[in-house]
Write an enzyme that holds these catalytic residues in place. Structure first.
Site, PDB file in Angstrom:
ATOM      1  N   ALA A   1       0.836  -1.206   0.000  1.00  0.00           N
ATOM      2  CA  ALA A   1       0.000   0.000   0.000  1.00  0.00           C
ATOM      3  C   ALA A   1       0.869   1.253   0.000  1.00  0.00           C
ATOM      4  O   ALA A   1       0.610   2.202  -0.736  1.00  0.00           O
ATOM      5  CB  ALA A   1      -0.942  -0.012   1.198  1.00  0.00           C
ATOM      6  N   GLU A   2       1.887   1.296   0.846  1.00  0.00           N
ATOM      7  CA  GLU A   2       2.847   2.395   0.838  1.00  0.00           C
ATOM      8  C   GLU A   2       4.247   1.893   1.138  1.00  0.00           C
ATOM      9  O   GLU A   2       4.418   0.915   1.879  1.00  0.00           O
ATOM     10  CB  GLU A   2       2.502   3.472   1.878  1.00  0.00           C
ATOM     11  CG  GLU A   2       1.692   4.641   1.339  1.00  0.00           C
ATOM     12  CD  GLU A   2       0.212   4.431   1.584  1.00  0.00           C
ATOM     13  OE1 GLU A   2      -0.583   5.244   1.081  1.00  0.00           O
ATOM     14  OE2 GLU A   2      -0.155   3.471   2.263  1.00  0.00           O
ATOM     15  N   THR A   3       5.214   2.578   0.555  1.00  0.00           N
ATOM     16  CA  THR A   3       6.607   2.440   0.950  1.00  0.00           C
ATOM     17  C   THR A   3       7.061   3.798   1.476  1.00  0.00           C
ATOM     18  O   THR A   3       6.852   4.826   0.831  1.00  0.00           O
ATOM     19  CB  THR A   3       7.495   2.009  -0.226  1.00  0.00           C
ATOM     20  OG1 THR A   3       7.083   0.708  -0.678  1.00  0.00           O
ATOM     21  CG2 THR A   3       8.956   1.945   0.188  1.00  0.00           C
TER      22      THR A   3
END
Length: 267
Positions: free
Chosen positions: A45-47
């Site tokens: 979903a996010e880095t």
């Protein structure tokens, strides 16, 4: 050229739950395009990427990328980044400050091991009409619709939120970063939510800390209490301990390490 990569499950006490985030500690910023490529390759979903502030000791700059875009605020990857500092990088301070597009974000560690995000409060404002395509996109009609950065669709029960089967192609047309579906909770949970953000490459986010910058002030006013328990009822699910403090919110949760390694980058 190599850089470390940590895969952390945030808002979770055991692996395979909560929201997985990639975390890349850096000594200096990589090119924007390369960070976006890394986030797309990670396909989480996010880095989060963070670099130390010169001579600041307990302060860092942080940025977050979905597989498709950079975002202005992300809770679970900030929680994951703080976990990496304390669990893996020998961070010795009681609190860390991350400087971001959304201003300074502080994270403190409690004796229990729970990490608490200090985030901006973003109260939603009522809309006079439901945005075109929202009911078709959710395949359900909410009781109320409000908006901040994200659109907030309020339902009457947890069961309705659990039953949602969105049409993500329809939700792409909604002019907000994400759509939050929320309702009163049960069993000691004050409110529940789900978060859909196909516009930035995330059909359903497992646990969304930034959405609670909007949910906490809404439910605090609705329920007449400032300390709240929340649960995101995605298939993975996650628990959050929340509080409203004037123009800030506390968002607490646990994190666990799933994997660590190295990324091999072109010179």
């Amino acid at each position: 050229m190599t850089t470390p990569l940590y895969h952390i499950d945030a808002f979770a006490q055991t692996p395979f739950s909560g929201n997985p985030a990639g975390v890349c500690p850096l000594t200096s910023w990589l090119p924007d395009g390369l960070m976006q490529q890394i986030a797309a390759e990670n396909n989480l979903a996010e880095t989060a990427f963070f670099v130390p502030r010169a001579e600041a000791g307990a302060e860092y700059e942080i940025r977050w990328f979905t597989p498709a875009a950079e975002v202005d605020l992300c809770g679970h990857a900030t929680l994951a980044s703080a976990h990496v500092l304390w669990q893996h990088l020998g961070f010795a301070h009681e609190q860390v400050t991350f400087h971001s597009q959304s201003g300074p974000l502080r994270v403190r560690r409690e004796e229990s091991g729970r990490l608490v995000l200090d985030f901006p409060s973003r109260p939603p404002q009522p809309l006079t009409a439901h945005p075109t395509g929202l009911a078709d996109g959710l395949r359900a009609t909410p009781l109320h619709v409000l908006a901040a950065r994200d659109l907030v669709a309020v339902f009457s029960s947890e069961a309705e939120v659990l039953a949602l089967k969105p049409d993500f192609a329809q939700l792409l047309g909604i002019e907000y970063l994400g759509v939050i579906a929320t309702a009163p909770g049960s069993g000691g949970v004050d409110f529940v939510s789900r978060f859909f953000a196909p516009r930035v490459g995330i059909n359903e986010d497992p646990v969304t800390g930034s959405a609670h910058s909007t949910l906490i002030p809404y439910w605090a006013a609705k329920l007449g209490k400032n300390a709240l328990r929340a649960r995101q009822v995605s298939p993975r699910g996650g628990d959050l301990w929340c509080a409203l403090r004037e123009d800030r919110v506390d968002i607490g949760g646990y994190a666990v390490t799933y994997a660590l390694g190295e990324i091999h980058l072109p010179a």
